[in-house]
Design a protein around this motif. Structure first.
Motif, short mmCIF file in Angstrom:
data_model
loop_
_atom_site.label_atom_id
_atom_site.label_comp_id
_atom_site.label_asym_id
_atom_site.label_seq_id
_atom_site.Cartn_x
_atom_site.Cartn_y
_atom_site.Cartn_z
N ALA A 59 0.83 -1.21 0.00
CA ALA A 59 0.00 0.00 0.00
C ALA A 59 0.87 1.26 0.00
CB ALA A 59 -0.93 -0.01 1.22
N SER A 60 1.91 1.25 0.80
CA SER A 60 2.80 2.41 0.88
C SER A 60 3.54 2.65 -0.44
CB SER A 60 3.81 2.21 2.01
OG SER A 60 3.14 2.09 3.24
N ALA A 61 3.99 1.57 -1.05
CA ALA A 61 4.68 1.70 -2.34
C ALA A 61 3.75 2.27 -3.40
CB ALA A 61 5.24 0.35 -2.78
N LEU A 62 2.50 1.83 -3.39
CA LEU A 62 1.53 2.38 -4.33
C LEU A 62 1.26 3.86 -4.05
CD1 LEU A 62 -1.02 -0.50 -4.80
CD2 LEU A 62 0.25 0.66 -6.60
N LEU A 63 1.23 4.22 -2.80
CA LEU A 63 1.04 5.64 -2.48
C LEU A 63 2.21 6.48 -2.97
CD1 LEU A 63 -0.58 5.53 1.09
CD2 LEU A 63 -1.65 6.19 -1.09
N VAL A 64 3.42 5.97 -2.80
CA VAL A 64 4.59 6.70 -3.30
C VAL A 64 4.54 6.79 -4.82
CG1 VAL A 64 7.11 6.70 -3.49
CG2 VAL A 64 6.04 6.13 -1.31
N ALA A 65 4.20 5.68 -5.46
CA ALA A 65 4.10 5.68 -6.93
C ALA A 65 3.01 6.64 -7.39
CB ALA A 65 3.82 4.27 -7.44
N SER A 66 1.89 6.66 -6.69
CA SER A 66 0.81 7.58 -7.09
C SER A 66 1.22 9.03 -6.83
CB SER A 66 -0.50 7.25 -6.36
OG SER A 66 -0.44 7.59 -4.99
N HIS A 67 1.99 9.25 -5.79
CA HIS A 67 2.50 10.59 -5.49
C HIS A 67 3.37 11.09 -6.64
CE1 HIS A 67 4.93 13.63 -3.29
NE2 HIS A 67 3.81 13.80 -2.62
N GLU A 68 4.14 10.18 -7.25
CA GLU A 68 5.00 10.52 -8.39
C GLU A 68 4.22 10.63 -9.69
OE1 GLU A 68 7.78 7.30 -8.61
OE2 GLU A 68 9.28 8.40 -7.48
N ILE A 81 -6.91 3.72 0.16
CA ILE A 81 -6.08 2.74 0.88
C ILE A 81 -6.30 2.83 2.38
CG2 ILE A 81 -3.68 2.23 1.52
CD1 ILE A 81 -2.95 2.57 -1.41
N LEU A 82 -6.30 4.03 2.90
CA LEU A 82 -6.42 4.18 4.36
C LEU A 82 -7.80 3.82 4.88
CD1 LEU A 82 -4.33 7.43 4.95
CD2 LEU A 82 -3.62 5.04 5.21
N SER A 83 -8.79 3.77 3.99
CA SER A 83 -10.13 3.39 4.43
C SER A 83 -10.35 1.88 4.40
CB SER A 83 -11.19 4.10 3.59
OG SER A 83 -11.14 3.66 2.25
N ASN A 88 -3.63 -0.55 8.97
CA ASN A 88 -3.27 0.28 10.10
C ASN A 88 -2.75 1.61 9.54
OD1 ASN A 88 -1.54 1.60 12.06
ND2 ASN A 88 -1.65 -0.27 13.27
N LYS A 89 -3.54 2.65 9.70
CA LYS A 89 -3.25 3.95 9.11
C LYS A 89 -1.87 4.47 9.54
CE LYS A 89 -5.12 8.62 8.73
NZ LYS A 89 -6.25 9.50 9.02
N GLU A 90 -1.56 4.36 10.82
CA GLU A 90 -0.27 4.86 11.32
C GLU A 90 0.90 4.14 10.66
OE1 GLU A 90 0.10 4.98 15.58
OE2 GLU A 90 -1.94 5.78 15.79
N ASN A 91 0.80 2.82 10.55
CA ASN A 91 1.88 2.05 9.94
C ASN A 91 2.02 2.34 8.45
OD1 ASN A 91 2.72 0.86 12.29
ND2 ASN A 91 1.54 -1.01 11.99
N VAL A 92 0.89 2.49 7.77
CA VAL A 92 0.94 2.82 6.34
C VAL A 92 1.63 4.17 6.15
CG1 VAL A 92 -0.42 3.39 4.28
CG2 VAL A 92 -1.07 1.43 5.69
N LEU A 93 1.26 5.15 6.94
CA LEU A 93 1.87 6.47 6.80
C LEU A 93 3.34 6.46 7.19
CD1 LEU A 93 -1.06 8.73 8.04
CD2 LEU A 93 -0.32 8.30 5.69
#
Length: 150
Positions: A59-68, A81-83, A88-93
């Motif tokens: 999930a985090s890697a996808l967020l970074v990729a989407s950020h780019e 993703i966070l919903s 775990n929202k804290e761990n994902v962030l």
């Protein structure tokens, strides 16, 4: 064998999360997945990921990729993703921030390397013969004096 299994797990998780985003363009989806996979494998070498579950890493890697790749859609992807019920929202962030920092540092290093390379080339050019007007500075031969062969 373990790396292959991990790769399959990450691939399945990435596919699951991407399905939440409602993307329709297959080449774009593949580029998105590829970038996320690249981030995961890079992070394995640079960040301590053992504290995170595979789903958090994907999930985090996808967020970074989407950020780019999709900065305007990033807030929507992040919300999707966070919903998710079991995320775990804290761990994902936390994982996202570590991966994002890694990617930003990589880009900064790449820029520094490029600038250094250009600077080195510029120095090399300074020491090469230059044409000034119609004269070659290092040989002092007038171009009009050069005769064609044969």
């Amino acid at each position: 064998m373990k790396q292959r299994e991990e790769g399959l797990i990450f691939d399945a998780l990435i596919s699951f999360f991407v399905s939440l985003f409602g993307l329709k363009d297959p080449p774009l989806i593949q580029a998105f997945k590829d970038r996320a996979t690249c981030i995961i494998f890079q992070a394995r070498n640079e960040i301590e990921l053992l504290e995170f579950k595979p789903s958090t890493i994907a999930a985090s890697a996808l967020l970074v990729a989407s950020h780019e790749l999709f900065p305007l859609q990033f807030p929507s992807f992040e919300t999707s993703i966070l919903s998710c019920e079991y995320m775990n929202k804290e761990n994902v962030l936390k994982c996202f921030n570590a991966m994002l920092e890694m990617v930003v540092n990589e880009k900064n290093e790449s820029i520094v390397d490029t600038v250094s390379s250009l600077s080195t080339r510029k120095k090399d050019i300074k020491h090469s013969p230059k044409l000034i007007g119609f004269y070659c500075e290092s040989k002092r031969v007038k171009i009009s004096q050069i005769q064609p062969c044969g």
